[in-house]
Write a protein that holds these residues in place. Sequence first.
Motif, PDB file in Angstrom:
ATOM      1  N   VAL A  68       0.886  -1.166   0.000  1.00  0.00           N
ATOM      2  CA  VAL A  68       0.000   0.000   0.000  1.00  0.00           C
ATOM      3  C   VAL A  68       0.918   1.208   0.000  1.00  0.00           C
ATOM      4  N   GLN A  69       0.694   2.123  -0.945  1.00  0.00           N
ATOM      5  CA  GLN A  69       1.574   3.292  -0.997  1.00  0.00           C
ATOM      6  C   GLN A  69       0.918   4.457  -1.706  1.00  0.00           C
ATOM      7  N   PHE A  70       1.462   5.654  -1.417  1.00  0.00           N
ATOM      8  CA  PHE A  70       1.084   6.841  -2.170  1.00  0.00           C
ATOM      9  C   PHE A  70       1.792   6.761  -3.514  1.00  0.00           C
ATOM     10  N   ASP A  71       1.122   7.212  -4.566  1.00  0.00           N
ATOM     11  CA  ASP A  71       1.677   7.105  -5.912  1.00  0.00           C
ATOM     12  C   ASP A  71       1.494   8.429  -6.644  1.00  0.00           C
ATOM     13  N   SER A  72       2.587   9.040  -7.026  1.00  0.00           N
ATOM     14  CA  SER A  72       2.527  10.338  -7.704  1.00  0.00           C
ATOM     15  C   SER A  72       2.047  10.220  -9.152  1.00  0.00           C
ATOM     16  N   ARG A  73       1.959   9.012  -9.677  1.00  0.00           N
ATOM     17  CA  ARG A  73       1.481   8.828 -11.055  1.00  0.00           C
ATOM     18  C   ARG A  73      -0.041   8.807 -11.157  1.00  0.00           C
ATOM     19  N   GLN A  74      -0.727   8.674 -10.025  1.00  0.00           N
ATOM     20  CA  GLN A  74      -2.188   8.722 -10.026  1.00  0.00           C
ATOM     21  C   GLN A  74      -2.595  10.187 -10.173  1.00  0.00           C
ATOM     22  N   HIS A  75      -3.536  10.467 -11.064  1.00  0.00           N
ATOM     23  CA  HIS A  75      -3.933  11.857 -11.288  1.00  0.00           C
ATOM     24  C   HIS A  75      -5.432  11.933 -11.532  1.00  0.00           C
ATOM     25  N   LEU A  95       0.486 -21.158  -7.554  1.00  0.00           N
ATOM     26  CA  LEU A  95       0.003 -19.874  -8.056  1.00  0.00           C
ATOM     27  C   LEU A  95       0.162 -18.861  -6.938  1.00  0.00           C
ATOM     28  N   LYS A  96       1.014 -17.876  -7.130  1.00  0.00           N
ATOM     29  CA  LYS A  96       1.247 -16.818  -6.147  1.00  0.00           C
ATOM     30  C   LYS A  96       0.467 -15.585  -6.577  1.00  0.00           C
ATOM     31  N   SER A  97      -0.242 -15.001  -5.642  1.00  0.00           N
ATOM     32  CA  SER A  97      -0.987 -13.785  -5.976  1.00  0.00           C
ATOM     33  C   SER A  97      -0.745 -12.725  -4.917  1.00  0.00           C
ATOM     34  N   LYS A  98      -0.857 -11.481  -5.331  1.00  0.00           N
ATOM     35  CA  LYS A  98      -0.720 -10.387  -4.381  1.00  0.00           C
ATOM     36  C   LYS A  98      -1.600  -9.227  -4.805  1.00  0.00           C
ATOM     37  N   ASN A  99      -2.068  -8.516  -3.814  1.00  0.00           N
ATOM     38  CA  ASN A  99      -2.895  -7.331  -4.025  1.00  0.00           C
ATOM     39  C   ASN A  99      -2.103  -6.099  -3.624  1.00  0.00           C
ATOM     40  N   GLU A 100      -2.216  -5.051  -4.427  1.00  0.00           N
ATOM     41  CA  GLU A 100      -1.559  -3.786  -4.124  1.00  0.00           C
ATOM     42  C   GLU A 100      -2.582  -2.665  -4.237  1.00  0.00           C
ATOM     43  N   ILE A 101      -2.490  -1.716  -3.336  1.00  0.00           N
ATOM     44  CA  ILE A 101      -3.326  -0.525  -3.398  1.00  0.00           C
ATOM     45  C   ILE A 101      -2.399   0.675  -3.498  1.00  0.00           C
ATOM     46  N   ARG A 102      -2.686   1.517  -4.464  1.00  0.00           N
ATOM     47  CA  ARG A 102      -1.923   2.759  -4.642  1.00  0.00           C
ATOM     48  C   ARG A 102      -2.909   3.916  -4.576  1.00  0.00           C
ATOM     49  N   ILE A 103      -2.567   4.907  -3.768  1.00  0.00           N
ATOM     50  CA  ILE A 103      -3.415   6.070  -3.550  1.00  0.00           C
ATOM     51  C   ILE A 103      -2.692   7.301  -4.097  1.00  0.00           C
ATOM     52  N   ALA A 104      -3.405   8.156  -4.797  1.00  0.00           N
ATOM     53  CA  ALA A 104      -2.798   9.360  -5.364  1.00  0.00           C
ATOM     54  C   ALA A 104      -2.140  10.204  -4.270  1.00  0.00           C
TER      55      ALA A 104
END
Length: 164
Positions: A68-75, A95-104
Motif C-alpha cells: 500500500v503506498q502513495f503514488d505520484s502517477r495517479q492523477h 500460483l502466487k498472488s498479491k494485491n496492491e493498493i496505490r493512492i494518489a
Amino acid sequence: MTTLTYLQHYPPSLLAQVRALIDTGRLGSWLNERYPERHAVQTDRALYDYVSDLKQRYLKNSPALAKVQFDSRQHPVQGTLGTNTFIARVQGSKLKSKNEIRIATLFRQTPPEFLRMIVIHELAHLKEKDHNKAFYQLCCHMDAGYHQLEFDLRLWLTWRELGD
C-alpha cells in the motif's frame, strides 16, 4: 461558465448550486468549514497501517495486501485517484498472488474523511471488481456517508483545480 469536470453526471439543480458557490467565491470557505482538519497519514508505512486497520475491521476474510503506498502517477484528471491491482504469477507448481493498493499523492493534503473514502473505495475492490450495486453497498457498509463524501471530494477536486 466553468466546466465541472468532476461533477458531470450530477443533476442540473445540484450543479447550479455548485456554480453559485464558485461564482461567489465561497466554495473553498464552505469546504474548509465542513472539513477543517488534515490527516496525519504522510508516509507509505503509515498509509499501510491505516489501510490494514480498515481492512481488518471490515474485510477480515479478504486477500492480504502486499503493498500500500502513495503514488505520484495517479492523477484525478486522468480519472485515477487510487488503484487496486491483483497480480497472479505461476511459480513452479504454485500460483502466487498479491494485491496492491496505490493512492494518489494528493491525498496527503486532504481531510481525513477523503482519505478514508478513497481507501474504502479501493478496499471494496478486493471483494467487488466492478462498480456495481454490490460494490457501492459494500462501500456504504464501511462508511454510511460514503456517497456524500464522494460528492464532497469531487467538490474539493473542483475547488483545487480552480485554484481558489
